[in-house]
Scaffold this active site. Structure first.
Site, PDB file in Angstrom:
ATOM      1  N   SER A 119      -3.490   3.130  -9.823  1.00  0.00           N
ATOM      2  CA  SER A 119      -2.247   3.808 -10.225  1.00  0.00           C
ATOM      3  C   SER A 119      -2.355   4.359 -11.626  1.00  0.00           C
ATOM      4  CB  SER A 119      -1.079   2.828 -10.237  1.00  0.00           C
ATOM      5  OG  SER A 119      -0.920   2.233  -9.013  1.00  0.00           O
ATOM      6  N   HIS A 140      -5.632   9.165  -5.940  1.00  0.00           N
ATOM      7  CA  HIS A 140      -4.403   8.374  -6.033  1.00  0.00           C
ATOM      8  C   HIS A 140      -3.374   8.827  -4.997  1.00  0.00           C
ATOM      9  CE1 HIS A 140      -0.750   7.108  -8.664  1.00  0.00           C
ATOM     10  NE2 HIS A 140      -1.057   6.178  -7.792  1.00  0.00           N
ATOM     11  N   GLU A 152      -3.457  12.708  -5.987  1.00  0.00           N
ATOM     12  CA  GLU A 152      -4.001  13.128  -7.282  1.00  0.00           C
ATOM     13  C   GLU A 152      -5.504  12.883  -7.263  1.00  0.00           C
ATOM     14  OE1 GLU A 152      -0.383  12.143 -10.451  1.00  0.00           O
ATOM     15  OE2 GLU A 152      -1.913  10.640 -10.127  1.00  0.00           O
TER      16      GLU A 152
HETATM   17  N1  3HC Z   1       9.140   1.662   2.520  1.00  0.00           N
HETATM   18  C1  3HC Z   1       8.133   2.129   3.289  1.00  0.00           C
HETATM   19  N2  3HC Z   1       8.257   3.202   4.105  1.00  0.00           N
HETATM   20  C2  3HC Z   1       9.447   3.827   4.128  1.00  0.00           C
HETATM   21  C3  3HC Z   1      10.537   3.408   3.342  1.00  0.00           C
HETATM   22  C4  3HC Z   1      10.365   2.269   2.527  1.00  0.00           C
HETATM   23  N3  3HC Z   1      11.345   1.796   1.781  1.00  0.00           N
HETATM   24  N4  3HC Z   1      11.594   4.227   3.601  1.00  0.00           N
HETATM   25  C5  3HC Z   1      11.185   5.107   4.503  1.00  0.00           C
HETATM   26  N5  3HC Z   1       9.889   4.881   4.813  1.00  0.00           N
HETATM   27  C6  3HC Z   1       9.087   5.606   5.780  1.00  0.00           C
HETATM   28  C7  3HC Z   1       9.750   5.462   7.141  1.00  0.00           C
HETATM   29  O1  3HC Z   1       9.318   4.302   7.787  1.00  0.00           O
HETATM   30  C8  3HC Z   1       9.302   6.717   7.837  1.00  0.00           C
HETATM   31  O2  3HC Z   1       8.017   6.492   8.397  1.00  0.00           O
HETATM   32  P1  3HC Z   1       7.645   7.047   9.863  1.00  0.00           P
HETATM   33  O3  3HC Z   1       7.566   8.551   9.702  1.00  0.00           O
HETATM   34  O4  3HC Z   1       6.340   6.395  10.162  1.00  0.00           O
HETATM   35  O5  3HC Z   1       8.738   6.639  10.774  1.00  0.00           O
HETATM   36  C9  3HC Z   1       9.139   7.741   6.720  1.00  0.00           C
HETATM   37  O6  3HC Z   1       9.105   6.990   5.487  1.00  0.00           O
HETATM   38  C10 3HC Z   1      10.261   8.715   6.673  1.00  0.00           C
HETATM   39  O7  3HC Z   1      11.419   7.938   6.610  1.00  0.00           O
HETATM   40  P2  3HC Z   1      12.828   8.508   6.957  1.00  0.00           P
HETATM   41  O8  3HC Z   1      12.762   9.315   8.202  1.00  0.00           O
HETATM   42  O9  3HC Z   1      13.823   7.399   6.877  1.00  0.00           O
HETATM   43  O10 3HC Z   1      12.979   9.597   5.821  1.00  0.00           O
HETATM   44  P3  3HC Z   1      13.736   9.637   4.509  1.00  0.00           P
HETATM   45  O11 3HC Z   1      14.300  11.001   4.520  1.00  0.00           O
HETATM   46  O12 3HC Z   1      14.645   8.496   4.285  1.00  0.00           O
HETATM   47  O13 3HC Z   1      12.544   9.587   3.437  1.00  0.00           O
HETATM   48  C11 3HC Z   1      11.016   8.701   1.887  1.00  0.00           C
HETATM   49  C12 3HC Z   1      11.937   8.380   3.052  1.00  0.00           C
HETATM   50  C13 3HC Z   1       9.915   9.640   2.364  1.00  0.00           C
HETATM   51  C14 3HC Z   1      10.435   7.413   1.378  1.00  0.00           C
HETATM   52  C15 3HC Z   1      11.867   9.459   0.787  1.00  0.00           C
HETATM   53  O14 3HC Z   1      12.979   8.669   0.452  1.00  0.00           O
HETATM   54  C16 3HC Z   1      11.070   9.758  -0.464  1.00  0.00           C
HETATM   55  O15 3HC Z   1      10.386  10.759  -0.550  1.00  0.00           O
HETATM   56  N6  3HC Z   1      11.226   8.887  -1.480  1.00  0.00           N
HETATM   57  C17 3HC Z   1      10.480   9.048  -2.754  1.00  0.00           C
HETATM   58  C18 3HC Z   1       9.225   8.246  -2.673  1.00  0.00           C
HETATM   59  C19 3HC Z   1       8.410   8.367  -3.920  1.00  0.00           C
HETATM   60  O16 3HC Z   1       8.835   8.816  -4.964  1.00  0.00           O
HETATM   61  N7  3HC Z   1       7.131   7.959  -3.804  1.00  0.00           N
HETATM   62  C20 3HC Z   1       6.202   7.993  -4.944  1.00  0.00           C
HETATM   63  C21 3HC Z   1       6.375   6.831  -5.824  1.00  0.00           C
HETATM   64  S1  3HC Z   1       5.176   6.708  -7.106  1.00  0.00           S
HETATM   65  C22 3HC Z   1       3.814   6.004  -6.384  1.00  0.00           C
HETATM   66  O17 3HC Z   1       3.774   5.711  -5.212  1.00  0.00           O
HETATM   67  C23 3HC Z   1       2.639   5.800  -7.278  1.00  0.00           C
HETATM   68  C24 3HC Z   1       2.192   4.395  -7.320  1.00  0.00           C
HETATM   69  O18 3HC Z   1       0.965   4.358  -8.032  1.00  0.00           O
HETATM   70  C25 3HC Z   1       3.154   3.442  -8.017  1.00  0.00           C
END
Ligand code: 3HC
Length: 407
Positions: A119, A140, A152
């Site tokens: 990360s 990443h 990334e």
């Molecule tokens: N945990 C895990 N998976 C999840 C989740 C959660 N809390 N919430 C939703 N999902 C999954 C669902 O299971 C679904 O998977 P599937 O297609 O296999 O069924 C998929 O995401 C889409 O879910 P939804 O249909 O419910 O769609 P949403 O419109 O609610 O979107 C989301 C969910 C894609 C997670 C959206 O809320 C989003 O884009 N959130 C932002 C996530 C983000 O910012 N990620 C980057 C973080 S930084 C990082 O990861 C870096 C690391 O190094 C720390």
């Protein structure tokens, strides 16, 4: 070099999700862990992602089985003797990462690319522990890795252009969006996201607003999920780890909130432990509220106020610092925040630099100055932002900001 077979080291949730992404593109993958329980977690993750596709009638059960047949789960390095790339997703401890890379050198062909899903940790430092630093690169993924489009790609100081090109092509073959980022602590998205998440936590622990009020406001602002829901999803231990590293590397600009490590100390790690900022299932958020009361008294900031700008402006400021330091292009920075964190503004997919242009750079600059006067130097505006404002590159209304606009 064409990549025909991949390896994944570390079969936790992230390792499992990465392995699923690889098999979804039709490529065989060998997934290794040292712990059978973790290997089972990784396999369960892969199976559950495919099962949801089957349940939604997006895939047949036989297709699911043929994808699952592409995975070999193992506790040994058997199967790594002919992999073209290995992605490591082991715990974020530099010595562990170095040891894994050295072990891999003993079993994989000379030409194999070693990619790290770290990360924030230094790719160049990891590479220096190997005999082939030109073949080491950061790759990443973002959480949830099977959903978020961004990967990334981070070259270290000694990574060859050929390795970068190969990994960009491999990432595209996974139907993901590669963005090449010059190495810096936190790379691009975490470097921008952490000041935003940290500021949300500052607002919470100073009693400026509740977690759900802040989450709701930021979803209304345009994020797919609020900052506390996101941190609970990422894992609060992961956030503390990345946050501490950024504080160590960047100093006062990344001054950390107090609440996060205290929640981790109490075992509130987020969704995975059913308790984080929020409580899940039969867990409540009472312990979080009690901690907030303690910290509020300790910090003694009586007039702390929450506003979406207090969270967004530090993110924009960090994005301008990344432009200033040539970490990535303006376009790539915006694209990364859209594809990696789902950023939108006024109903459109938009990254932080385009948002700054829409708001007006002088408004962002004045906002940062006012926040710095109230809350301290972590809001100090970048040299580039000041320069652009002085030059009249004020954003969309001036026809020129980070982008050019035809009136
Ligand atoms: N945990 C895990 N998976 C999840 C989740 C959660 N809390 N919430 C939703 N999902 C999954 C669902 O299971 C679904 O998977 P599937 O297609 O296999 O069924 C998929 O995401 C889409 O879910 P939804 O249909 O419910 O769609 P949403 O419109 O609610 O979107 C989301 C969910 C894609 C997670 C959206 O809320 C989003 O884009 N959130 C932002 C996530 C983000 O910012 N990620 C980057 C973080 S930084 C990082 O990861 C870096 C690391 O190094 C720390």
């Amino acid at each position: 070099m064409y990549i025909f077979k991949a390896g994944v080291i570390g079969a936790g949730t992230m390792g499992g999700e990465i392995a699923q992404v690889i098999t979804y593109s039709g490529m065989p993958v060998v997934m290794k862990d040292i712990d059978q329980k973790m290997l089972d977690t990784g396999m369960d993750k892969i199976r559950s992602i495919y099962q949801r596709r089957v349940d939604k009638a997006k895939m047949s059960a036989s297709d699911m089985q043929s994808k699952l047949d592409l995975v070999t789960a193992t506790l040994t390095y058997d199967g790594f003797e002919d992999v073209d790339i290995v992605i490591e997703a082991v715990p974020e401890v530099m010595s562990v990462k170095k040891r894994v890379l050295q072990e891999l050198e003993g079993v994989c062909p000379e030409a194999t690319i070693f990619a790290s899903n770290t990360s924030a940790l230094s790719i160049s430092e990891m590479a220096a522990a190997t005999k082939k630093p030109h073949k080491i690169v950061g790759m990443h993924f973002f959480n949830p890795a099977h959903v978020m489009k961004l990967v990334e790609i981070i070259p270290g100081l000694d990574t060859s252009q050929e390795t970068v090109d190969d990994v960009v092509m491999f990432t595209e073959s996974l139907r993901k969006l590669p963005v090449v980022v010059q190495e810096c602590p936190g790379f691009l998205v975490n470097r921008l996201l952490m000041p935003y998440l940290n500021e949300a936590t500052m607002c919470l622990e100073e009693g400026a607003a509740s977690a759900s009020e802040i989450d709701e406001a930021m979803v209304k602002w345009g994020w797919p999920m609020g900052p506390f829901t996101l941190m609970d999803m990422l894992g609060l231990d992961v956030c503390v780890h990345v946050g501490d590293y950024l504080t160590e590397e960047y100093g006062e600009r990344m001054e950390s909130a107090l609440l996060l490590p205290k929640l981790v100390e109490r075992g509130r790690l987020g969704e995975k432990s059913a308790a984080g900022f929020y409580g899940y299932g039969d867990q409540s958020d009472e312990p979080t509220l009690a901690l907030i009361d303690e910290i509020k008294v300790q910090k003694g900031i009586a007039d702390s106020k929450f506003s979406p700008e207090r969270l967004i402006y530090p993110l924009i400021n960090e994005a301008t610092l990344c432009v200033q330091e040539h970490i990535a292009s303006v376009n790539d920075i915006d694209m990364a925040m859209i594809a990696g964190a789902g950023m939108t503004y006024s109903g459109e997919r938009m990254g932080p630099l385009a948002v700054a242009d829409m708001i007006g750079l002088e408004e962002v600059l004045e906002g940062l100055k006012a926040l710095a006067a109230t809350y301290g130097p972590r809001f100090r505006p970048s040299r580039l932002l000041k320069l652009k404002a002085r030059a009249g590159h004020l954003g969309k209304k001036a026809g020129k900001g980070f982008y050019e606009y035809t009136q």
